[in-house]
Design a protein around this motif. Structure first.
Motif, mmCIF file in Angstrom:
data_model
loop_
_atom_site.group_PDB
_atom_site.id
_atom_site.type_symbol
_atom_site.label_atom_id
_atom_site.label_comp_id
_atom_site.label_asym_id
_atom_site.label_seq_id
_atom_site.Cartn_x
_atom_site.Cartn_y
_atom_site.Cartn_z
ATOM 1 N N SER A 105 0.831 -1.211 0.000
ATOM 2 C CA SER A 105 0.000 0.000 0.000
ATOM 3 C C SER A 105 0.860 1.253 0.000
ATOM 4 O O SER A 105 1.907 1.309 0.637
ATOM 5 C CB SER A 105 -0.941 0.002 1.196
ATOM 6 O OG SER A 105 -0.203 -0.121 2.404
ATOM 7 N N LEU A 106 0.385 2.251 -0.713
ATOM 8 C CA LEU A 106 1.062 3.541 -0.829
ATOM 9 C C LEU A 106 0.140 4.644 -0.329
ATOM 10 O O LEU A 106 -1.029 4.707 -0.716
ATOM 11 C CB LEU A 106 1.430 3.797 -2.295
ATOM 12 C CG LEU A 106 1.939 5.196 -2.667
ATOM 13 C CD1 LEU A 106 3.282 5.469 -2.009
ATOM 14 C CD2 LEU A 106 2.048 5.330 -4.187
ATOM 15 N N PHE A 107 0.666 5.501 0.521
ATOM 16 C CA PHE A 107 -0.079 6.666 0.994
ATOM 17 C C PHE A 107 0.678 7.905 0.541
ATOM 18 O O PHE A 107 1.880 8.027 0.790
ATOM 19 C CB PHE A 107 -0.201 6.666 2.519
ATOM 20 C CG PHE A 107 -1.181 7.674 3.064
ATOM 21 C CD1 PHE A 107 -2.432 7.277 3.498
ATOM 22 C CD2 PHE A 107 -0.854 9.029 3.137
ATOM 23 C CE1 PHE A 107 -3.341 8.202 4.003
ATOM 24 C CE2 PHE A 107 -1.752 9.959 3.625
ATOM 25 C CZ PHE A 107 -3.010 9.551 4.058
ATOM 26 N N VAL A 108 -0.026 8.818 -0.137
ATOM 27 C CA VAL A 108 0.595 10.060 -0.594
ATOM 28 C C VAL A 108 -0.062 11.237 0.110
ATOM 29 O O VAL A 108 -1.287 11.394 0.065
ATOM 30 C CB VAL A 108 0.476 10.223 -2.124
ATOM 31 C CG1 VAL A 108 1.033 11.588 -2.557
ATOM 32 C CG2 VAL A 108 1.219 9.097 -2.838
ATOM 33 N N LEU A 109 0.758 12.043 0.760
ATOM 34 C CA LEU A 109 0.306 13.262 1.432
ATOM 35 C C LEU A 109 0.891 14.449 0.672
ATOM 36 O O LEU A 109 2.105 14.530 0.483
ATOM 37 C CB LEU A 109 0.799 13.272 2.876
ATOM 38 C CG LEU A 109 0.563 14.540 3.698
ATOM 39 C CD1 LEU A 109 -0.926 14.799 3.877
ATOM 40 C CD2 LEU A 109 1.247 14.418 5.059
ATOM 41 N N GLY A 110 0.029 15.362 0.209
ATOM 42 C CA GLY A 110 0.568 16.469 -0.567
ATOM 43 C C GLY A 110 -0.423 17.583 -0.826
ATOM 44 O O GLY A 110 -1.465 17.693 -0.177
ATOM 45 N N ASP A 111 -0.077 18.392 -1.818
ATOM 46 C CA ASP A 111 -0.896 19.539 -2.201
ATOM 47 C C ASP A 111 -1.515 19.280 -3.571
ATOM 48 O O ASP A 111 -1.680 18.120 -3.970
ATOM 49 C CB ASP A 111 -0.046 20.815 -2.192
ATOM 50 C CG ASP A 111 1.213 20.683 -3.046
ATOM 51 O OD1 ASP A 111 1.229 19.845 -3.971
ATOM 52 O OD2 ASP A 111 2.187 21.423 -2.803
ATOM 53 N N SER A 112 -1.841 20.335 -4.313
ATOM 54 C CA SER A 112 -2.490 20.148 -5.614
ATOM 55 C C SER A 112 -1.558 19.565 -6.672
ATOM 56 O O SER A 112 -2.017 19.094 -7.707
ATOM 57 C CB SER A 112 -3.066 21.478 -6.118
ATOM 58 O OG SER A 112 -2.057 22.464 -6.218
ATOM 59 N N ILE A 113 -0.250 19.590 -6.435
ATOM 60 C CA ILE A 113 0.668 18.952 -7.369
ATOM 61 C C ILE A 113 0.505 17.444 -7.291
ATOM 62 O O ILE A 113 0.739 16.717 -8.252
ATOM 63 C CB ILE A 113 2.130 19.351 -7.084
ATOM 64 C CG1 ILE A 113 2.291 20.878 -7.147
ATOM 65 C CG2 ILE A 113 3.081 18.696 -8.061
ATOM 66 C CD1 ILE A 113 2.027 21.484 -8.507
ATOM 67 N N ALA A 114 0.086 16.944 -6.146
ATOM 68 C CA ALA A 114 -0.207 15.520 -5.995
ATOM 69 C C ALA A 114 -1.670 15.211 -6.277
ATOM 70 O O ALA A 114 -1.998 14.146 -6.802
ATOM 71 C CB ALA A 114 0.160 15.055 -4.585
ATOM 72 N N GLY A 115 -2.553 16.142 -5.938
ATOM 73 C CA GLY A 115 -3.987 15.887 -6.071
ATOM 74 C C GLY A 115 -4.567 16.194 -7.430
ATOM 75 O O GLY A 115 -5.691 15.799 -7.732
ATOM 76 N N GLY A 116 -3.812 16.919 -8.260
ATOM 77 C CA GLY A 116 -4.339 17.308 -9.565
ATOM 78 C C GLY A 116 -5.058 18.635 -9.511
ATOM 79 O O GLY A 116 -5.373 19.154 -8.435
ATOM 80 N N SER A 117 -5.309 19.195 -10.681
ATOM 81 C CA SER A 117 -5.945 20.506 -10.786
ATOM 82 C C SER A 117 -6.746 20.567 -12.076
ATOM 83 O O SER A 117 -6.860 19.570 -12.803
ATOM 84 C CB SER A 117 -4.863 21.597 -10.809
ATOM 85 O OG SER A 117 -4.139 21.535 -12.035
ATOM 86 N N ALA A 118 -7.256 21.741 -12.374
ATOM 87 C CA ALA A 118 -7.979 21.917 -13.639
ATOM 88 C C ALA A 118 -7.060 21.725 -14.838
ATOM 89 O O ALA A 118 -7.533 21.492 -15.966
ATOM 90 C CB ALA A 118 -8.604 23.313 -13.677
ATOM 91 N N GLN A 119 -5.760 21.818 -14.623
ATOM 92 C CA GLN A 119 -4.796 21.636 -15.710
ATOM 93 C C GLN A 119 -4.559 20.167 -16.032
ATOM 94 O O GLN A 119 -4.163 19.822 -17.146
ATOM 95 C CB GLN A 119 -3.460 22.288 -15.328
ATOM 96 C CG GLN A 119 -3.557 23.740 -14.908
ATOM 97 C CD GLN A 119 -4.117 24.627 -16.004
ATOM 98 O OE1 GLN A 119 -3.698 24.528 -17.158
ATOM 99 N NE2 GLN A 119 -5.064 25.481 -15.669
ATOM 100 N N GLY A 120 -4.792 19.293 -15.064
ATOM 101 C CA GLY A 120 -4.578 17.867 -15.284
ATOM 102 C C GLY A 120 -4.216 17.148 -13.998
ATOM 103 O O GLY A 120 -4.040 17.753 -12.943
#
Length: 211
Positions: A27-42
């Motif tokens: 299992s992988l857990f990723v904690l981050g901001d919109s660079i990890a979560g994605g945005s309207a750009q992709g």
């Protein structure tokens, strides 16, 4: 990780494990901001680098990535929380691997370093057997900038706790020709940019898994 250890113990003890028994998926857990979560750009959902890395390595994924957040900031949205208040979710998930990304939303290197040390120390205490990878803030400057105070602050925190660190700043991930992978807002990666990130992050996660 617990399931994998249990299976190993059963085999070591001579238990009769069916030949076709599937090994537990890591299992992988990723904690981050919109660079990890994605945005309207992709990078939303299956197009994001966390999903791509997990899928390519045959891992399950838990993602806690919120725009505008960082070690020191909860972002502009009501109820937003900084990383320091979200590490308990990662601990509760009991993942085999944790990736902490960011954050370009942090300001003030001294405060950021202290918050990063606090967050990462609690992760290590709560997940003593997990592999933890720290990725610094991911900026999108067309030309290499060499260094950045926030990147140096997070790097120092990871070094203090002997955790592997990836510096997107020093490696110039989105500089030069790679800047084409940044969307029209000049900040966030496109779907192609997330695929590009996955190519750079996947080997590091794989190395941790097989360490």
């Amino acid at each position: 990780m617990v399931l994998a250890s249990l299976l190993y113990a059963l085999v070591a003890a001579g238990a009769n494990i069916p030949a076709n028994a599937a090994a537990p998926r890591l299992s992988l857990f990723v904690l981050g901001d919109s660079i990890a979560g994605g945005s309207a750009q992709g990078g939303k959902g299956p197009h994001g680098w966390p999903s791509l890395v997990a899928r390519q390595l045959g891992m399950t994924l838990r993602l806690d990535a919120r725009g505008g957040t960082g070690y020191t900031t909860g972002g502009p949205q009501k109820g937003g929380r900084p990383y320091t208040q979200r590490v308990k979710q990662a601990i509760a998930a009991k993942p085999d691997v944790v990736v902490v990304e960011g954050s370009r939303n942090d300001a003030g290197p001294t405060k950021t370093r202290a918050a990063a040390v606090d967050s990462l120390r609690r992760l290590r205490a709560g997940l003593p057997r997990a592999r933890i990878l720290v990725i610094g803030p991911i900026y999108s400057h067309p030309r290499p900038i060499g260094s950045h105070p926030i990147d140096e602050a997070v790097s120092a925190a990871a070094k203090k706790l002997s955790m592997p660190y990836l510096s997107a700043v020093r490696r110039g991930w989105f500089t030069g020709a790679a800047h084409q992978f940044i969307g029209s807002d000049g900040v966030h990666p496109t779907n192609a940019g997330h695929a590009y990130l996955a190519q750079r992050i996947r080997p590091e996660v794989s190395r941790l898994v097989h360490k």
